[in-house]
Design a protein around this motif. Structure first.
Motif, mmCIF file in Angstrom:
data_model
loop_
_atom_site.group_PDB
_atom_site.id
_atom_site.type_symbol
_atom_site.label_atom_id
_atom_site.label_comp_id
_atom_site.label_asym_id
_atom_site.label_seq_id
_atom_site.Cartn_x
_atom_site.Cartn_y
_atom_site.Cartn_z
ATOM 1 N N TRP A 77 30.790 4.878 50.821
ATOM 2 C CA TRP A 77 29.890 5.992 50.542
ATOM 3 C C TRP A 77 28.466 5.484 50.729
ATOM 4 O O TRP A 77 27.921 4.765 49.875
ATOM 5 C CB TRP A 77 30.090 6.493 49.113
ATOM 6 C CG TRP A 77 31.399 7.176 48.861
ATOM 7 C CD1 TRP A 77 31.663 8.509 48.924
ATOM 8 C CD2 TRP A 77 32.635 6.550 48.488
ATOM 9 N NE1 TRP A 77 32.976 8.752 48.615
ATOM 10 C CE2 TRP A 77 33.607 7.575 48.332
ATOM 11 C CE3 TRP A 77 33.012 5.220 48.263
ATOM 12 C CZ2 TRP A 77 34.918 7.312 47.982
ATOM 13 C CZ3 TRP A 77 34.329 4.954 47.921
ATOM 14 C CH2 TRP A 77 35.257 5.992 47.779
ATOM 15 N N LYS A 91 25.423 6.943 50.814
ATOM 16 C CA LYS A 91 24.363 7.394 49.926
ATOM 17 C C LYS A 91 24.536 6.851 48.507
ATOM 18 O O LYS A 91 23.556 6.692 47.772
ATOM 19 C CB LYS A 91 24.307 8.920 49.912
ATOM 20 C CG LYS A 91 23.935 9.525 51.262
ATOM 21 C CD LYS A 91 23.908 11.043 51.205
ATOM 22 C CE LYS A 91 23.558 11.641 52.559
ATOM 23 N NZ LYS A 91 23.557 13.129 52.524
ATOM 24 N N ASP A 151 28.971 11.686 54.680
ATOM 25 C CA ASP A 151 28.808 11.242 53.294
ATOM 26 C C ASP A 151 29.580 9.960 53.017
ATOM 27 O O ASP A 151 29.180 9.145 52.188
ATOM 28 C CB ASP A 151 29.265 12.342 52.337
ATOM 29 C CG ASP A 151 28.336 13.549 52.360
ATOM 30 O OD1 ASP A 151 27.149 13.374 52.723
ATOM 31 O OD2 ASP A 151 28.796 14.653 52.021
#
Length: 265
Positions: A183, A185, A214
């Motif tokens: 992930w 972010k 994402d």
């Protein structure tokens, strides 16, 4: 006086390569323990659907990524991203490859008696038979060490714009596929080893350019012979893999920390 010498260290050896035309034979299944590509599935083979990627699912061991640096040393082939992980070593969780554990890393499990339609680029695809040695993971193409054997195994994962099929065809041992879900972010990556029983396969779809997604589902094959380590009954493992032999764009993700790969209990 005779002298004894160690055999040369085997990393990876390709034994055969057979072209696969996914435009005319898009269906994959395992027939009598051997992978095959067909125009349509036989009536006794159940067609399964591609596993749905759910970013809320987390399996494996989580680690925080505090920095990442991407460069393209060979732009026509792909890019490399070094992940700096907040740890002194990273441990991959050993998991049996099931429908759920595979889906947690964007893969679809194909069991005996099942088949799947493969989507993605259809040109320059081939099924290759590889032999992975015990020390295949002890080489890093990212740290300037060439084909020297290293004292530790680093994290070495990828995704790319063509479909992959990993088939467990060794007559004695399961195949191991190292996987990760990153992930970007959230600066979090989960790592695991999927132990694939003989006669089973894992399908990875073409992912195109997912750098803006994402989360990224990653896989690596250098540790395919991990199943040979317990008992040291054999020094290598034979596998079959569908891959693209020309073209294609790779995204590699690596980390130089020692990686630990416990056996499946």
């Amino acid at each position: 006086m005779s002298q004894d010498y160690f055999e040369p260290t085997l990393f990876v050896k390709e034994h055969s390569r057979d072209p696969v035309d996914l435009q005319t034979t898009p269906f994959f299944c395992i027939v009598d323990g051997k992978p095959d590509y067909l125009t349509e599935l036989p009536s006794n083979i159940l067609e399964v659907q591609e596993a749905r990627a759910d970013g809320s699912v987390r399996m494996g061991n989580p680690y925080q990524v505090y920095a990442q640096t991407t460069r393209a040393p060979e732009p026509e082939y792909g890019d490399q991203t070094e992940l700096l992980i907040d740890a002194t070593s990273v441990q991959y969780a050993p998991l049996i490859a099931t429908r759920d554990t595979a889906a947690a890393f964007g893969l679809t499990l194909i069991e005996p008696g099942q088949g799947i339609r493969i989507h993605g680029p259809t040109e320059d695809m081939a099924q290759a038979q590889f032999e992975y040695g015990l020390f295949a993971g002890h080489r890093s193409p990212y740290q300037g060490t060439g084909f020297h054997m290293l004292g530790q195994v680093c994290t070495d994962l990828e995704y790319h714009d063509f479909p992959h099929v990993f088939v467990s065809t060794d007559p004695h041992q399961p195949r191991v596929v190292s996987v990760g879900r990153f992930w970007k972010k959230l600066n979090t990556i989960c790592l695991a080893d999927l132990w694939l029983p003989r006669g089973f396969a894992l399908y990875s779809p073409s992912r195109g350019d997912g750098m803006q997604a994402d989360f990224l589902d990653l896989h690596g094959t250098r540790n395919a012979a991990l199943a040979c380590w317990p008992g040291l009954k054999q020094a290598s493992i034979h596998t079959h893999t569908l891959l693209r032999v020309k073209g294609g764009y790779f995204h590699w993700f690596w980390n130089g920390l020692p990686s630990i790969h416990p056996p499946l209990t």
